[in-house]
Scaffold this active site. Structure first.
Site, PDB file in Angstrom:
ATOM      1  N   TYR A   1       0.851  -1.091   0.049  1.00  0.00           N
ATOM      2  CA  TYR A   1      -0.084  -0.023  -0.092  1.00  0.00           C
ATOM      3  C   TYR A   1       0.925   1.300   0.096  1.00  0.00           C
ATOM      4  O   TYR A   1       1.796   1.352   0.752  1.00  0.00           O
ATOM      5  CB  TYR A   1      -0.946  -0.026   1.206  1.00  0.00           C
ATOM      6  CG  TYR A   1      -1.677   1.404   1.525  1.00  0.00           C
ATOM      7  CD1 TYR A   1      -2.766   1.505   0.997  1.00  0.00           C
ATOM      8  CD2 TYR A   1      -0.890   2.415   2.173  1.00  0.00           C
ATOM      9  CE1 TYR A   1      -3.504   2.964   1.201  1.00  0.00           C
ATOM     10  CE2 TYR A   1      -1.752   3.596   2.399  1.00  0.00           C
ATOM     11  CZ  TYR A   1      -2.823   3.711   1.924  1.00  0.00           C
ATOM     12  OH  TYR A   1      -3.404   5.030   1.959  1.00  0.00           O
TER      13      TYR A   1
ATOM     14  N   GLU B   1      -3.777   7.583  -3.520  1.00  0.00           N
ATOM     15  CA  GLU B   1      -3.641   6.147  -2.926  1.00  0.00           C
ATOM     16  C   GLU B   1      -3.449   5.108  -3.887  1.00  0.00           C
ATOM     17  O   GLU B   1      -4.134   5.268  -4.854  1.00  0.00           O
ATOM     18  CB  GLU B   1      -4.886   5.869  -2.019  1.00  0.00           C
ATOM     19  CG  GLU B   1      -5.041   5.912  -0.636  1.00  0.00           C
ATOM     20  CD  GLU B   1      -6.005   5.311   0.240  1.00  0.00           C
ATOM     21  OE1 GLU B   1      -5.855   5.230   1.471  1.00  0.00           O
ATOM     22  OE2 GLU B   1      -7.040   5.023  -0.531  1.00  0.00           O
TER      23      GLU B   1
END
Lengths: 301, 389
Positions: free
Chosen positions: B109, B197
């Protein structure tokens, strides 16, 4: 006594030739604020409401000895106006302007780290010490001189709290709007520290809202350091998650920043939290009476 | 403002951030022809809506043949997708991203977000890629690494290295990651992003880093200087009443209740919703008319409120500061001249130019129930809307 602003404050209005600034320059002057200069690039030499206008902050401060500025310029140029005021070394900058890009405020905040200048706002109603100095956009007539400090992220809820206090016969030492943006200058804790040290402030109302964790941090600070009773209110109990509620900073994200969590932490820290926005004043009065503080005596003053 | 994943990947390409080959499709035929052009063994068909959680909700399909691409495109286009991030009624899929499948060795991530406590942007990354990052933060916070970025110098190479080594990347991976982090930060800055993101951001068996996803959100206050980003706006993903309100510089959010609210100031507007609820009513909306609204804007705000069929009463709660009460009053009167109002209206005015405002309402033919305080107004509107039911 009071905090941030008083009769010694000599104010520059940045963007003074704009219509909102003109209107509020008039109201601030009528209230008794000592406005010594205005700044609008290219309008140097003019006057607005009898106030001389300069092209730059440097000129305005040099010629008038101003020690504070209030900013009414449009959002796209507001960050530059804050930097200009800081560079001219005024002690206090109050930025009323709403909708400043966050990226601009991140740079401004970093620049101010090495300066003594205090920034209040942006996106705030300003600061008022009743009967001495009003800087910003708040309606003057609702205020009353006294001993309660008010600090808030919301302009209109500050008015609401002040109005309730005045109706209850409780005047205010100073009311400070810190603004509704996620990146701002002065925080709750900064203002609470000032109120804590101000002998003329006997109690405080702190008004927060959803988003971020400023209120929780302030509550923990209050629990450990505050010598004076604090009542509070948090707006946004009914606000849906993930939606930006008007203020850029008022958003519940990732389950964080809910009103319920803030209220819990505040209560646990000894803050009396009002059930509704219409009982903020009453909640503080009751708390002060419970603690035997001289609120009755104040009412008679 | 949100944009679609495929638009985010377009931005990534401009910044030379590696993404899988692929293209957006608006129809089944387009999806098929893109898949043919890709000519990769595995093709991924991804629903494009402005919400996360698409994978779990069945919005991402792996196709092993052109026929499967056709089947999945047919299934997804026009379908309503409900994820944990959409509204209950979900969002209709109108666009698909068709891209090549890649060989995933490990998922990570990577995110750039504003840290409100410090007023700076943070780079966040985790080895727990592909998971809901909020759950990771809740259950295993030690698995998220942070680097705080000084706006004066930007994201430095040593910070990038520290992050990459922290993620356990090998030598080849570290070099790519540092470049990728810095490119992403440049994009964040240049585009006035508020969130970037990538979940997951992956490494292939050849140690190549690729952004498999792209979630970007931008600062509305900066859109005036972001022409390219403005061009990515997809209005079909937004609430029509909120869009309409935006045209008049009003901040409006639709809710489920039956009491329309018109308030100045975000804090007071939220507090007004709260107090209505406190007295047993239910707000139909959040509406902050702001500080610089004109009579025309106020009048339009009123029309938007009344266009909500659920509204059984309206509460106007104004404490004028920068907003003047007479402007609000004139706006209400103007609106009531052009539209028929069949529900009760409670008005509370206080603050700047309050006398002028009250005078305008008194001298008009508008049927107004006046309130002396927010408390009084809230009680009155809850009472009259209950009677109406």
């Amino acid at each position: 006594m009071s905090i941030y602003v008083n009769q010694q404050t000599k104010l520059v209005v940045q963007g003074i030739t704009g219509s909102t600034a003109k209107f509020h320059t008039k109201l601030m002057k009528e209230y008794g604020t000592n406005i010594v200069a205005g700044v609008t690039p290219g309008k140097g030499g003019e006057t607005v409401e009898g106030v001389p206008v300069f092209n730059t902050m440097t000129d305005a401060v040099k010629k008038t000895g101003a020690n504070a500025s209030v900013i009414y310029v449009p959002a796209g140029v507001a960050a530059d106006a804050i930097l200009e005021a800081a560079e001219a070394n005024v002690d206090l900058i109050i930025c009323i302007t709403e909708h400043i890009p966050i990226g601009d405020m991140i740079k401004v905040k970093r620049y101010l780290e090495n300066k003594d200048t205090v920034l209040i706002g942006p996106n705030c109603p300003g600061v008022i010490t009743p009967d001495q100095c009003k800087i910003g956009i708040m309606p003057g007539y609702i205020h009353k001189k006294g001993h309660i400090g008010v600090v808030s992220r919301s302009g209109t809820l500050t008015y609401e709290a002040v109005h309730q206090l005045s109706e209850l016969g409780m005047g205010q030492s100073t009311a400070v709007g810190i603004g509704g943006d996620p990146v701002n200058g002065t925080s709750f804790i900064d203002v609470l520290k000032q109120f804590n040290e101000d002998p003329d402030t006997h109690g405080v109302i702190m008004i927060g809202e959803i988003g971020g964790t400023q209120e929780e941090e302030a509550a923990r600070w209050i629990e450990e350091n505050m010598k004076k009773p604090v009542a509070g209110f948090i707006s946004g109990v009914t606000a849906p998650a993930g939606k930006r509620m008007g203020h850029a900073g008022a958003i519940i994200s990732g389950g964080k920043g809910t009103a319920a969590e803030k209220i819990n932490v505040m209560k646990a820290s000894g803050i009396a939290v009002a059930d509704t926005p219409s009982t903020m004043g009453e909640t503080l009065v009751n708390l002060m009476e419970d603690l035997g503080k001289p609120s009755e005596q104040q009412k008679r003053e | 403002m949100n944009i679609h994943e495929y638009q985010g990947k377009e931005l990534f390409r401009t910044y030379e951030i590696p993404v899988p080959r692929g293209h957006v499709a608006f129809s089944i035929d387009e999806a098929v022809s893109i898949a043919k052009e890709l000519d990769s063994g595995v093709v991924v068909v991804k629903a494009q809506i402005h919400a996360g959680g698409r994978g779990k909700a069945g919005g991402v399909k792996i196709a092993n043949s052109i026929d499967e691409v056709r089947t999945y495109a047919k299934e997804l286009l026009g379908k309503t997708l409900v994820t944990h991030q959409t509204a209950e009624e979900g969002q209709v899929i109108q666009r698909l991203l068709v891209e090549e499948g890649v060989d995933i060795q490990k998922e990570y991530y990577v995110g750039f977000v504003l840290n409100r406590d410090t007023g700076r942007v943070s780079l966040m990354a985790s080895t727990e890629g592909g998971m809901d990052i909020e759950e990771v933060a809740e259950n295993t916070p030690e698995k998220i690494l942070y680097e705080e970025i000084d706006p004066l110098v930007g994201l430095t190479a040593f910070q990038g290295r520290r992050m990459a080594f922290g993620l356990g990347l090998g030598k080849k991976g570290v070099k790519q990651a540092v470049e990728l982090f810095q490119k992403l930060y440049k994009l964040y800055q240049d585009s006035d992003a508020s969130i970037i993101e990538i979940n997951p951001f992956i490494i292939t068996s050849e140690e190549k880093l690729i952004a498999l996803d792209a979630k970007l959100n931008f600062d509305d206050n900066a859109l005036y200087r972001q022409e390219r980003i403005r061009g990515y706006r997809d209005e079909s993903e937004e609430d029509p009443k909120e869009l309409e309100a935006g045209k008049y510089d009003l901040s409006y959010i639709a809710l489920e209740g039956n009491i329309g609210c018109m308030v100045n100031g975000a804090g007071l507007a939220m507090a007004t919703m709260d107090i209505i609820k406190h007295y047993g009513g239910s707000p139909a909306n959040f509406l902050d008319v702001g500080g610089s609204a004109t009579t025309e804007n106020v009048s339009n705000a009123f029309k938007i409120l009344l266009s909500d069929k659920n509204v059984k009463g309206v509460f106007v709660n104004i404490f004028g500061g920068i907003m003047k009460c007479d402007v609000i009053a004139a706006g209400i009167v103007e609106a009531l001249e052009t539209i028929e109002m069949n529900v009760p209206l409670v008005v509370r005015l206080e603050g700047t130019n309050v006398e002028k405002g009250r005078e305008i309402l008194e001298n008009s033919s508008a049927k107004v129930i006046s309130a002396v305080s927010m408390d009084d107004g809230a009680k009155k509107i809850v009472e009259v809307t209950k009677q109406g039911c």
